[in-house]
Design a protein around this motif. Sequence first.
Motif, PDB file in Angstrom:
ATOM      1  N   ARG A 198       0.819  -1.202   0.000  1.00 14.29           N
ATOM      2  CA  ARG A 198       0.000   0.000   0.000  1.00 14.29           C
ATOM      3  C   ARG A 198       0.858   1.259   0.000  1.00 14.29           C
ATOM      4  O   ARG A 198       0.498   2.279  -0.559  1.00 14.29           O
ATOM      5  CB  ARG A 198      -0.911  -0.007   1.228  1.00 14.29           C
ATOM      6  N   TYR A 199       2.016   1.210   0.643  1.00 13.35           N
ATOM      7  CA  TYR A 199       2.933   2.338   0.722  1.00 13.35           C
ATOM      8  C   TYR A 199       4.259   1.922   0.093  1.00 13.35           C
ATOM      9  O   TYR A 199       5.177   1.502   0.793  1.00 13.35           O
ATOM     10  CB  TYR A 199       3.142   2.769   2.170  1.00 13.35           C
ATOM     11  N   PRO A 200       4.368   1.997  -1.218  1.00 13.59           N
ATOM     12  CA  PRO A 200       5.551   1.453  -1.883  1.00 13.59           C
ATOM     13  C   PRO A 200       6.839   2.167  -1.486  1.00 13.59           C
ATOM     14  O   PRO A 200       6.861   3.378  -1.293  1.00 13.59           O
ATOM     15  CB  PRO A 200       5.262   1.637  -3.368  1.00 13.59           C
ATOM     16  N   ALA A 201       7.905   1.392  -1.363  1.00 11.28           N
ATOM     17  CA  ALA A 201       9.230   1.917  -1.051  1.00 11.28           C
ATOM     18  C   ALA A 201       9.965   2.196  -2.357  1.00 11.28           C
ATOM     19  O   ALA A 201       9.527   1.811  -3.430  1.00 11.28           O
ATOM     20  CB  ALA A 201       9.997   0.890  -0.220  1.00 11.28           C
ATOM     21  N   ALA A 202      11.110   2.823  -2.227  1.00 10.57           N
ATOM     22  CA  ALA A 202      11.958   3.073  -3.391  1.00 10.57           C
ATOM     23  C   ALA A 202      12.332   1.742  -4.040  1.00 10.57           C
ATOM     24  O   ALA A 202      12.435   0.712  -3.366  1.00 10.57           O
ATOM     25  CB  ALA A 202      13.214   3.826  -2.967  1.00 10.57           C
ATOM     26  N   ASP A 203      12.556   1.769  -5.343  1.00 12.10           N
ATOM     27  CA  ASP A 203      12.889   0.544  -6.074  1.00 12.10           C
ATOM     28  C   ASP A 203      14.102  -0.169  -5.484  1.00 12.10           C
ATOM     29  O   ASP A 203      14.139  -1.401  -5.441  1.00 12.10           O
ATOM     30  CB  ASP A 203      13.152   0.860  -7.549  1.00 12.10           C
ATOM     31  N   GLU A 204      15.074   0.597  -5.024  1.00 12.40           N
ATOM     32  CA  GLU A 204      16.278  -0.009  -4.458  1.00 12.40           C
ATOM     33  C   GLU A 204      15.959  -0.820  -3.207  1.00 12.40           C
ATOM     34  O   GLU A 204      16.488  -1.918  -3.013  1.00 12.40           O
ATOM     35  CB  GLU A 204      17.324   1.071  -4.110  1.00 12.40           C
ATOM     36  N   TRP A 205      15.110  -0.295  -2.340  1.00 15.07           N
ATOM     37  CA  TRP A 205      14.743  -1.016  -1.112  1.00 15.07           C
ATOM     38  C   TRP A 205      13.897  -2.236  -1.434  1.00 15.07           C
ATOM     39  O   TRP A 205      14.030  -3.289  -0.792  1.00 15.07           O
ATOM     40  CB  TRP A 205      14.011  -0.105  -0.128  1.00 15.07           C
ATOM     41  N   GLN A 206      13.045  -2.138  -2.431  1.00 11.96           N
ATOM     42  CA  GLN A 206      12.256  -3.300  -2.841  1.00 11.96           C
ATOM     43  C   GLN A 206      13.164  -4.401  -3.377  1.00 11.96           C
ATOM     44  O   GLN A 206      12.955  -5.578  -3.097  1.00 11.96           O
ATOM     45  CB  GLN A 206      11.220  -2.901  -3.885  1.00 11.96           C
ATOM     46  N   ALA A 207      14.207  -4.011  -4.126  1.00  9.94           N
ATOM     47  CA  ALA A 207      15.164  -4.991  -4.648  1.00  9.94           C
ATOM     48  C   ALA A 207      15.912  -5.678  -3.508  1.00  9.94           C
ATOM     49  O   ALA A 207      16.132  -6.895  -3.547  1.00  9.94           O
ATOM     50  CB  ALA A 207      16.140  -4.316  -5.603  1.00  9.94           C
ATOM     51  N   VAL A 208      16.297  -4.923  -2.491  1.00 15.76           N
ATOM     52  CA  VAL A 208      16.987  -5.502  -1.331  1.00 15.76           C
ATOM     53  C   VAL A 208      16.062  -6.485  -0.615  1.00 15.76           C
ATOM     54  O   VAL A 208      16.467  -7.610  -0.290  1.00 15.76           O
ATOM     55  CB  VAL A 208      17.464  -4.389  -0.360  1.00 15.76           C
ATOM     56  N   ASP A 209      14.818  -6.095  -0.377  1.00 14.22           N
ATOM     57  CA  ASP A 209      13.860  -6.997   0.276  1.00 14.22           C
ATOM     58  C   ASP A 209      13.641  -8.260  -0.544  1.00 14.22           C
ATOM     59  O   ASP A 209      13.604  -9.365   0.001  1.00 14.22           O
ATOM     60  CB  ASP A 209      12.520  -6.296   0.503  1.00 14.22           C
ATOM     61  N   ARG A 210      13.487  -8.119  -1.859  1.00 17.59           N
ATOM     62  CA  ARG A 210      13.294  -9.297  -2.722  1.00 17.59           C
ATOM     63  C   ARG A 210      14.506 -10.225  -2.643  1.00 17.59           C
ATOM     64  O   ARG A 210      14.352 -11.442  -2.553  1.00 17.59           O
ATOM     65  CB  ARG A 210      13.051  -8.881  -4.175  1.00 17.59           C
ATOM     66  N   TYR A 211      15.703  -9.650  -2.657  1.00 18.29           N
ATOM     67  CA  TYR A 211      16.914 -10.472  -2.586  1.00 18.29           C
ATOM     68  C   TYR A 211      16.939 -11.293  -1.296  1.00 18.29           C
ATOM     69  O   TYR A 211      17.148 -12.506  -1.316  1.00 18.29           O
ATOM     70  CB  TYR A 211      18.174  -9.607  -2.689  1.00 18.29           C
ATOM     71  N   PHE A 212      16.766 -10.629  -0.157  1.00 24.03           N
ATOM     72  CA  PHE A 212      16.808 -11.345   1.121  1.00 24.03           C
ATOM     73  C   PHE A 212      15.684 -12.361   1.240  1.00 24.03           C
ATOM     74  O   PHE A 212      15.892 -13.471   1.726  1.00 24.03           O
ATOM     75  CB  PHE A 212      16.770 -10.372   2.301  1.00 24.03           C
ATOM     76  N   THR A 213      14.504 -11.996   0.791  1.00 26.25           N
ATOM     77  CA  THR A 213      13.380 -12.924   0.881  1.00 26.25           C
ATOM     78  C   THR A 213      13.606 -14.138  -0.004  1.00 26.25           C
ATOM     79  O   THR A 213      13.434 -15.275   0.439  1.00 26.25           O
ATOM     80  CB  THR A 213      12.067 -12.215   0.502  1.00 26.25           C
ATOM     81  N   ASP A 214      14.003 -13.915  -1.253  1.00 26.52           N
ATOM     82  CA  ASP A 214      14.205 -15.037  -2.172  1.00 26.52           C
ATOM     83  C   ASP A 214      15.409 -15.885  -1.796  1.00 26.52           C
ATOM     84  O   ASP A 214      15.390 -17.098  -1.940  1.00 26.52           O
ATOM     85  CB  ASP A 214      14.377 -14.526  -3.610  1.00 26.52           C
ATOM     86  N   THR A 215      16.467 -15.266  -1.292  1.00 27.77           N
ATOM     87  CA  THR A 215      17.709 -15.975  -0.999  1.00 27.77           C
ATOM     88  C   THR A 215      17.682 -16.657   0.365  1.00 27.77           C
ATOM     89  O   THR A 215      18.113 -17.800   0.500  1.00 27.77           O
ATOM     90  CB  THR A 215      18.905 -15.004  -1.038  1.00 27.77           C
ATOM     91  N   LEU A 216      17.173 -15.970   1.372  1.00 26.44           N
ATOM     92  CA  LEU A 216      17.285 -16.471   2.734  1.00 26.44           C
ATOM     93  C   LEU A 216      15.991 -17.032   3.321  1.00 26.44           C
ATOM     94  O   LEU A 216      16.040 -17.897   4.182  1.00 26.44           O
ATOM     95  CB  LEU A 216      17.790 -15.351   3.656  1.00 26.44           C
ATOM     96  N   VAL A 217      14.852 -16.515   2.896  1.00 26.24           N
ATOM     97  CA  VAL A 217      13.600 -16.893   3.537  1.00 26.24           C
ATOM     98  C   VAL A 217      12.829 -17.903   2.710  1.00 26.24           C
ATOM     99  O   VAL A 217      12.469 -18.963   3.187  1.00 26.24           O
ATOM    100  CB  VAL A 217      12.722 -15.655   3.820  1.00 26.24           C
ATOM    101  N   GLY A 218      12.550 -17.574   1.476  1.00 27.27           N
ATOM    102  CA  GLY A 218      11.726 -18.443   0.650  1.00 27.27           C
ATOM    103  C   GLY A 218      10.267 -18.356   1.064  1.00 27.27           C
ATOM    104  O   GLY A 218       9.885 -17.574   1.937  1.00 27.27           O
ATOM    105  N   VAL A 219       9.454 -19.137   0.426  1.00 30.27           N
ATOM    106  CA  VAL A 219       8.017 -19.159   0.707  1.00 30.27           C
ATOM    107  C   VAL A 219       7.664 -20.554   1.202  1.00 30.27           C
ATOM    108  O   VAL A 219       7.974 -21.546   0.548  1.00 30.27           O
ATOM    109  CB  VAL A 219       7.210 -18.810  -0.566  1.00 30.27           C
ATOM    110  N   ASP A 220       7.034 -20.632   2.367  1.00 28.95           N
ATOM    111  CA  ASP A 220       6.610 -21.921   2.886  1.00 28.95           C
ATOM    112  C   ASP A 220       5.088 -21.931   3.023  1.00 28.95           C
ATOM    113  O   ASP A 220       4.414 -20.950   2.735  1.00 28.95           O
ATOM    114  CB  ASP A 220       7.294 -22.241   4.209  1.00 28.95           C
ATOM    115  N   ASP A 221       4.556 -23.071   3.455  1.00 27.35           N
ATOM    116  CA  ASP A 221       3.105 -23.210   3.570  1.00 27.35           C
ATOM    117  C   ASP A 221       2.497 -22.203   4.548  1.00 27.35           C
ATOM    118  O   ASP A 221       1.400 -21.703   4.328  1.00 27.35           O
ATOM    119  CB  ASP A 221       2.737 -24.630   3.998  1.00 27.35           C
TER     120      ASP A 221
END
Length: 67
Positions: free
Chosen positions: A12-35
């Motif tokens: 709802r409150y989008p962040a700068a593209d750079e911060w979104q890229a950082v969040d995507r990197y950490f989420t995809d690399t370290l967290v992943g998606v579980d059930d």
Amino acid sequence: MSESESSAPANRYPAADEWQAVDRYFTDTLVGVDDALIAARRSGAATSMPNAEVAANQGAFRGLIIA
């Protein structure tokens, strides 16, 4: 939503593209998606506040420091 669900809901409150890229990197690399994350997102989407959530990477970090 697919079972693998690689993308988070629109913010709802989008962040700068750079911060979104950082969040995507950490989420995809370290967290992943579980059930549990898939179920939480589905539950949130069914409420009146579907974007009121903690980012997956922040939730995983909190789980590490609280446990």
